[in-house]
Enzyme design. Sequence first.
Site, PDB file in Angstrom:
ATOM      1  N   PRO A  17      11.971 -32.385 -24.720  1.00 28.27           N
ATOM      2  CA  PRO A  17      11.753 -32.007 -26.114  1.00 28.27           C
ATOM      3  C   PRO A  17      10.963 -30.694 -26.153  1.00 28.27           C
ATOM      4  CG  PRO A  17      10.327 -33.861 -25.486  1.00 28.27           C
ATOM      5  CD  PRO A  17      11.205 -33.560 -24.311  1.00 28.27           C
ATOM      6  N   MET A  18      11.412 -29.740 -26.948  1.00 28.12           N
ATOM      7  CA  MET A  18      10.673 -28.475 -27.082  1.00 28.12           C
ATOM      8  C   MET A  18      10.702 -28.016 -28.528  1.00 28.12           C
ATOM      9  SD  MET A  18      11.634 -26.286 -23.665  1.00 28.12           S
ATOM     10  CE  MET A  18      13.389 -26.657 -23.647  1.00 28.12           C
ATOM     11  N   GLN A  71      11.121 -38.182 -30.961  1.00 23.12           N
ATOM     12  CA  GLN A  71       9.750 -38.146 -30.431  1.00 23.12           C
ATOM     13  C   GLN A  71       8.744 -37.991 -31.569  1.00 23.12           C
ATOM     14  OE1 GLN A  71       7.746 -34.817 -28.376  1.00 23.12           O
ATOM     15  NE2 GLN A  71       7.748 -36.115 -26.566  1.00 23.12           N
ATOM     16  N   CYS A 101       1.216 -33.257 -25.634  1.00 27.75           N
ATOM     17  CA  CYS A 101       1.100 -31.912 -26.215  1.00 27.75           C
ATOM     18  C   CYS A 101      -0.328 -31.393 -26.055  1.00 27.75           C
ATOM     19  CB  CYS A 101       1.486 -31.944 -27.691  1.00 27.75           C
ATOM     20  SG  CYS A 101       1.250 -30.337 -28.461  1.00 27.75           S
ATOM     21  N   LYS A 140       5.896 -39.939 -23.203  1.00 24.74           N
ATOM     22  CA  LYS A 140       5.876 -38.711 -22.390  1.00 24.74           C
ATOM     23  C   LYS A 140       4.437 -38.212 -22.372  1.00 24.74           C
ATOM     24  CE  LYS A 140       7.971 -34.126 -21.976  1.00 24.74           C
ATOM     25  NZ  LYS A 140       7.006 -33.168 -22.508  1.00 24.74           N
ATOM     26  N   ASN A 203       8.856 -34.477 -14.558  1.00 24.13           N
ATOM     27  CA  ASN A 203       9.029 -33.240 -15.334  1.00 24.13           C
ATOM     28  C   ASN A 203       8.035 -32.178 -14.885  1.00 24.13           C
ATOM     29  OD1 ASN A 203       7.726 -32.169 -18.410  1.00 24.13           O
ATOM     30  ND2 ASN A 203       9.708 -31.479 -17.704  1.00 24.13           N
ATOM     31  N   GLY A 204       8.503 -30.943 -14.863  1.00 21.52           N
ATOM     32  CA  GLY A 204       7.627 -29.809 -14.580  1.00 21.52           C
ATOM     33  C   GLY A 204       8.203 -28.863 -13.549  1.00 21.52           C
ATOM     34  N   ASP A 205       8.546 -27.654 -14.015  1.00 25.62           N
ATOM     35  CA  ASP A 205       8.925 -26.541 -13.138  1.00 25.62           C
ATOM     36  C   ASP A 205      10.243 -26.721 -12.395  1.00 25.62           C
ATOM     37  OD1 ASP A 205       6.531 -25.539 -13.962  1.00 25.62           O
ATOM     38  OD2 ASP A 205       5.508 -25.693 -12.043  1.00 25.62           O
ATOM     39  N   ARG A 228      11.826 -25.575 -19.906  1.00 23.27           N
ATOM     40  CA  ARG A 228      11.938 -24.126 -20.086  1.00 23.27           C
ATOM     41  C   ARG A 228      13.141 -23.514 -19.383  1.00 23.27           C
ATOM     42  NH1 ARG A 228       5.967 -23.205 -18.198  1.00 23.27           N
ATOM     43  NH2 ARG A 228       6.643 -25.050 -17.032  1.00 23.27           N
TER      44      ARG A 228
HETATM   45  C1  LIG Z   1       8.329 -23.998 -26.391  1.00 20.24           C
HETATM   46  C2  LIG Z   1       7.939 -25.382 -25.897  1.00 20.24           C
HETATM   47  C3  LIG Z   1       7.843 -26.409 -26.810  1.00 20.24           C
HETATM   48  C4  LIG Z   1       7.512 -27.697 -26.365  1.00 20.24           C
HETATM   49  N1  LIG Z   1       7.503 -28.721 -27.273  1.00 20.24           N
HETATM   50  C5  LIG Z   1       7.330 -29.999 -26.812  1.00 20.24           C
HETATM   51  C6  LIG Z   1       7.491 -31.115 -27.682  1.00 20.24           C
HETATM   52  O1  LIG Z   1       7.797 -30.972 -28.875  1.00 20.24           O
HETATM   53  N2  LIG Z   1       7.296 -32.356 -27.156  1.00 20.24           N
HETATM   54  C7  LIG Z   1       6.973 -32.559 -25.833  1.00 20.24           C
HETATM   55  O2  LIG Z   1       6.824 -33.706 -25.390  1.00 20.24           O
HETATM   56  N3  LIG Z   1       6.820 -31.525 -25.005  1.00 20.24           N
HETATM   57  C8  LIG Z   1       7.019 -30.258 -25.448  1.00 20.24           C
HETATM   58  N4  LIG Z   1       6.954 -29.231 -24.561  1.00 20.24           N
HETATM   59  C9  LIG Z   1       6.743 -29.515 -23.123  1.00 20.24           C
HETATM   60  C10 LIG Z   1       8.082 -29.702 -22.405  1.00 20.24           C
HETATM   61  O3  LIG Z   1       8.760 -30.834 -22.907  1.00 20.24           O
HETATM   62  C11 LIG Z   1       7.877 -29.889 -20.882  1.00 20.24           C
HETATM   63  O4  LIG Z   1       7.081 -31.027 -20.669  1.00 20.24           O
HETATM   64  C12 LIG Z   1       7.182 -28.709 -20.240  1.00 20.24           C
HETATM   65  O5  LIG Z   1       7.736 -27.486 -20.681  1.00 20.24           O
HETATM   66  C13 LIG Z   1       7.280 -28.774 -18.709  1.00 20.24           C
HETATM   67  O6  LIG Z   1       8.615 -28.822 -18.284  1.00 20.24           O
HETATM   68  P1  LIG Z   1       9.393 -27.505 -17.737  1.00 20.24           P
HETATM   69  O7  LIG Z   1       8.568 -26.935 -16.621  1.00 20.24           O
HETATM   70  O8  LIG Z   1      10.719 -28.016 -17.296  1.00 20.24           O
HETATM   71  O9  LIG Z   1       9.462 -26.547 -18.887  1.00 20.24           O
HETATM   72  C14 LIG Z   1       7.243 -27.934 -24.987  1.00 20.24           C
HETATM   73  C15 LIG Z   1       7.312 -26.874 -24.094  1.00 20.24           C
HETATM   74  C16 LIG Z   1       7.666 -25.612 -24.528  1.00 20.24           C
HETATM   75  C17 LIG Z   1       7.752 -24.482 -23.513  1.00 20.24           C
END
Ligand SMILES: Cc1cc2nc3c(=O)[nH]c(=O)nc-3n(C[C@H](O)[C@H](O)[C@H](O)COP(=O)(O)O)c2cc1C
Length: 330
Positions: A17-18, A71, A101, A140, A203-205, A228
């Site tokens: 979720p982003m 979410q 968050c 999460k 999750n992460g990177d 991302r």
């Molecule tokens: C622009 C942006 C918005 C995000 N919004 C949410 C969100 O609404 N809910 C959530 O659980 N995590 C949110 N995250 C975190 C991501 O879901 C994820 O946990 C985090 O980016 C790490 O994963 P990645 O390295 O694959 O990006 C957000 C991250 C980014 C970059």
Amino acid sequence: MKIGNINFSGFPLALAPMEDVTDPPFRALCKKMGADIMYTEFISSEGLIRDAQKSIEKLDMDPEERPIGIQIFGHSEESMVQAAEIATLAKPDLIDINFGCPVKKVVTKCAGAGALQDIPNLLRITSAVVKATHLPVTVKTRLGWDDDKKIIVELAEMLQDVGIQALTVHGRTRSQLYKGEADWTLIGRIKENPRMYIPIIGNGDITSGEKALEAKNRYGVDAIMIGRASIGNPWIFREIKQYFSGNTAPLVIDAGERVDICREHLERSVEWKGIPRSMNEMRKHYSSYFKGFQNFKEFKIRLMDCHHPDEIYQLLEEVREYYLDFKFQE
Ligand SMILES: Cc1cc2nc3c(=O)[nH]c(=O)nc-3n(C[C@H](O)[C@H](O)[C@H](O)COP(=O)(O)O)c2cc1C
């Protein structure tokens, strides 16, 4: 993997979720590219209760996106229960609680990762949400509040005990925000705990097939969530699946395909949120779609200057033509 009654075949990939990114138009693209489960952007429980337009709009889902989770985040048991009831009426496949968050305005209200500072309250909220809906509830979260309080291994057990049906862990603490590297060691530790039986989503990177396969093999997670790396690159899901199937050659998406995907993104956005908003919000996506393309800057400036989708579509055709024989920069 199984979450409640939702069965997943193979090794599932989740779209993270982003906020301001994973709206229905973007989710549809990721689904086409192979994402197996997705979530709405996080939705404020207070916003849902107040019937705030921004929150209600985020409940919008398309049947083609299933399985999908809504979410929600919030600081009080009461508001989270009400929000879960409202979310349930929208008929998602599951409800996910955001305890991750790190944003200041969220954590100062003890919501998001702020909940990690008061575990009894976090568990009370979770338990109440589980009881408020017939849908599977998932969580999460992060490793913990800071380096001294990486409590995720114990917390995972407690969350399982109050009835959640899957847990996603982003391998950073709240204090880290998005800095440093995600540490998957504790995610692996959760999986080693013989008491744990619910699916654990790491999750992460994760930015490539190689990284995904390493995380899967090394930490034994049940699924991987990608955030991302999908922005301007929704084909990451296809790339990872291709890698898992033994084809380790890099997935090359040429300019023509990128133009098609970018165009589809804009078309779907216009359909979903109208011209002015989509023209504005799509601005942040163009350079991601054409990352690494030599001399793209000039096109970017012109794309930013467009006021109607037709101008963009025309310009994208110029992009297609210009990069016909483009070879990617190493
Ligand atoms: C622009 C942006 C918005 C995000 N919004 C949410 C969100 O609404 N809910 C959530 O659980 N995590 C949110 N995250 C975190 C991501 O879901 C994820 O946990 C985090 O980016 C790490 O994963 P990645 O390295 O694959 O990006 C957000 C991250 C980014 C970059």
